[in-house]
Write a protein that holds these residues in place. Structure first.
Motif, short mmCIF file in Angstrom:
data_model
loop_
_atom_site.label_atom_id
_atom_site.label_comp_id
_atom_site.label_asym_id
_atom_site.label_seq_id
_atom_site.Cartn_x
_atom_site.Cartn_y
_atom_site.Cartn_z
N PHE A 61 0.86 -1.18 0.00
CA PHE A 61 0.00 0.00 0.00
C PHE A 61 0.89 1.23 0.00
O PHE A 61 1.63 1.48 0.95
N ALA A 62 0.83 1.96 -1.11
CA ALA A 62 1.68 3.14 -1.25
C ALA A 62 1.18 4.28 -0.38
O ALA A 62 0.01 4.34 -0.01
N ASN A 63 2.09 5.16 -0.06
CA ASN A 63 1.75 6.32 0.76
C ASN A 63 1.01 7.33 -0.11
O ASN A 63 1.51 8.40 -0.44
N THR A 64 -0.20 6.95 -0.52
CA THR A 64 -0.96 7.75 -1.47
C THR A 64 -2.19 8.37 -0.85
O THR A 64 -2.78 7.82 0.08
N CYS A 65 -2.58 9.52 -1.37
CA CYS A 65 -3.81 10.20 -0.99
C CYS A 65 -4.65 10.41 -2.24
O CYS A 65 -4.13 10.34 -3.36
N TYR A 66 -5.92 10.69 -2.05
CA TYR A 66 -6.73 11.03 -3.21
C TYR A 66 -7.83 11.99 -2.80
O TYR A 66 -8.23 12.05 -1.63
N CYS A 87 -6.34 10.20 3.16
CA CYS A 87 -4.91 9.89 3.19
C CYS A 87 -4.62 8.85 4.26
O CYS A 87 -5.36 8.74 5.25
N PRO A 88 -3.54 8.07 4.09
CA PRO A 88 -3.16 7.11 5.13
C PRO A 88 -2.83 7.79 6.45
O PRO A 88 -2.52 8.99 6.49
N TYR A 135 -0.26 16.30 4.30
CA TYR A 135 -0.67 16.71 2.96
C TYR A 135 -1.07 18.18 2.95
O TYR A 135 -1.31 18.79 3.99
N ARG A 136 -1.16 18.73 1.72
CA ARG A 136 -1.57 20.12 1.52
C ARG A 136 -2.59 20.16 0.39
O ARG A 136 -2.47 19.42 -0.60
N ILE A 137 -3.58 21.04 0.53
CA ILE A 137 -4.61 21.23 -0.50
C ILE A 137 -4.50 22.66 -1.01
O ILE A 137 -4.64 23.62 -0.24
N ALA A 138 -4.25 22.79 -2.30
CA ALA A 138 -4.09 24.11 -2.92
C ALA A 138 -5.21 24.35 -3.92
O ALA A 138 -5.67 23.43 -4.60
N LEU A 139 -5.65 25.60 -4.03
CA LEU A 139 -6.62 26.03 -5.04
C LEU A 139 -5.95 27.07 -5.92
O LEU A 139 -5.40 28.06 -5.41
N THR A 197 -1.20 17.65 -2.48
CA THR A 197 0.22 17.32 -2.42
C THR A 197 0.51 16.60 -1.11
O THR A 197 0.06 17.03 -0.04
N TYR A 198 1.29 15.51 -1.16
CA TYR A 198 1.60 14.76 0.06
C TYR A 198 2.99 14.15 -0.04
O TYR A 198 3.61 14.14 -1.09
#
Length: 328
Positions: free
Chosen positions: A202-207, A236-237, A242-246, A327-328
């Motif tokens: 399980f990759a260190n991935t977010c969605y 996210c795991p 992580y960061r959320i940008a607009l 971004t994570y």
């Protein structure tokens, strides 16, 4: 005298051993005949999902087996497969384990490509997974039973996960081109056993789970502020920062200005904020985006929008498109 006695005893022992060996051989021969005309699992059969993320994954594996026809007549076999979980236990869903940090990854194994028939265990009561095989000559024939795996969408701690399964095979046969039924196979003796290891990384991935639209509605006048909200949700795991940008949309004139385009090339200015007081612009740099840490669950963030008081342009629909970057 002692030497003569010793030799005599040895000769008697060897004669007795020869007799026992002959009897054992004679007893084993019928047992070998009884083991004919059956099927067995051909070695271990690992199933790997490879590297997966929170959106889920599928894979296809197989359990290899062979059947032995010891007679010259045409013979048809029915083979039934059972996959008993060893560690971790649990069947629907099954689970893989990561020992450190301890976590579990859900998955399923199916008998069909549509992934509707769960492969059960010898005691689970699921529909029997079976196939038929016809042999027209004496000898051994190899084949395989496909296994379809699915990891549903979820988020767990990043790392390597594994599950141990004991495979059991029942088989029955009869002469001719018609194989025994699945019902007959389900009550036949177990003729094969081996092991399957199921694995995934399980990759260190977010969605991004959702990003809802922001609709300011119909207005007659823009003499005052017009406020609205929308939501951005991510997953996210555990422990993943992580960061959320607009971004500033498709009609910005530079800086942090945001504009909606309307009829006749007219614009309405608006802004997106991180706080309900609408004092902190939500942008796309580390100084004005939103940051948090994953917890294996959906985390939602409110986007606070405002169309400030301004001179109204031409009547019609005004719109802009914002890109959300995780971004994570």
């Amino acid at each position: 005298m002692n030497s003569i006695c010793t030799v005599t005893i040895l000769r008697s022992w060897w004669r007795a051993a020869s007799l026992v060996l002959a009897l054992a051989t004679a007893w084993l021969l019928p047992g070998e005949a009884m083991a004919a005309n059956e099927c067995n699992i051909d070695g271990s059969n690992p199933i790997s999902f490879g590297t997966v993320g929170g959106g889920g994954a599928t894979t296809t594996g197989s359990i290899r087996f062979y059947c032995q026809n010891d007679g010259p007549a045409v013979r048809s076999f029915r083979v039934c497969l059972y996959m008993n979980p060893i560690l971790p236990t649990g069947l629907d869903p099954r689970q893989m384990i990561q020992w450190w940090p301890l976590d579990y990854l859900d998955y399923h194994l199916y008998a069909d490509p549509a992934m509707t028939q769960v492969i059960g265990s010898t005691t689970s009561g699921h529909a029997v997974y079976s196939i038929a095989l016809t042999m027209t000559a004496t000898g051994r024939t190899y084949s395989s039973m496909p296994v379809y795996g699915r990891i549903p969408a979820q988020t767990v701690t990043a790392g390597n996960y594994v599950s141990q399964i004991t495979d059991f095979m029942r088989s029955t046969s009869q002469t001719g081109t018609t194989a025994p039924s699945a019902t007959q196979c389900a009550t036949a003796p177990i003729t094969g056993q081996n092991y399957t290891e199921v694995s995934a990384t399980f990759a260190n991935t977010c969605y991004i789970s959702t990003a809802t639209d922001m609709d300011f509605g119909a207005v007659v006048s823009l003499a005052g502020n017009r406020d609205q909200t929308s939501t951005v949700s991510v997953r996210c795991p555990i422990g993943t920062n992580y960061r959320i940008a607009l971004n500033y949309g498709g009609h910005s004139t530079g800086g942090t200005v945001r504009r909606m385009l309307g009829p006749g090339g007219n614009y309405l200015t608006y802004q997106l904020y991180r706080n309900a007081g609408r004092t902190q612009i939500w942008g796309n740099t580390n100084s004005n985006d939103v940051s948090d840490t994953g917890n294996n669950a959906i985390q939602s963030f409110t986007v606070y929008g405002r169309v400030p008081a301004q001179a109204a342009g031409s009547a019609g629909a005004y719109a802009d498109t914002i890109t959300v970057t995780l971004t994570y």
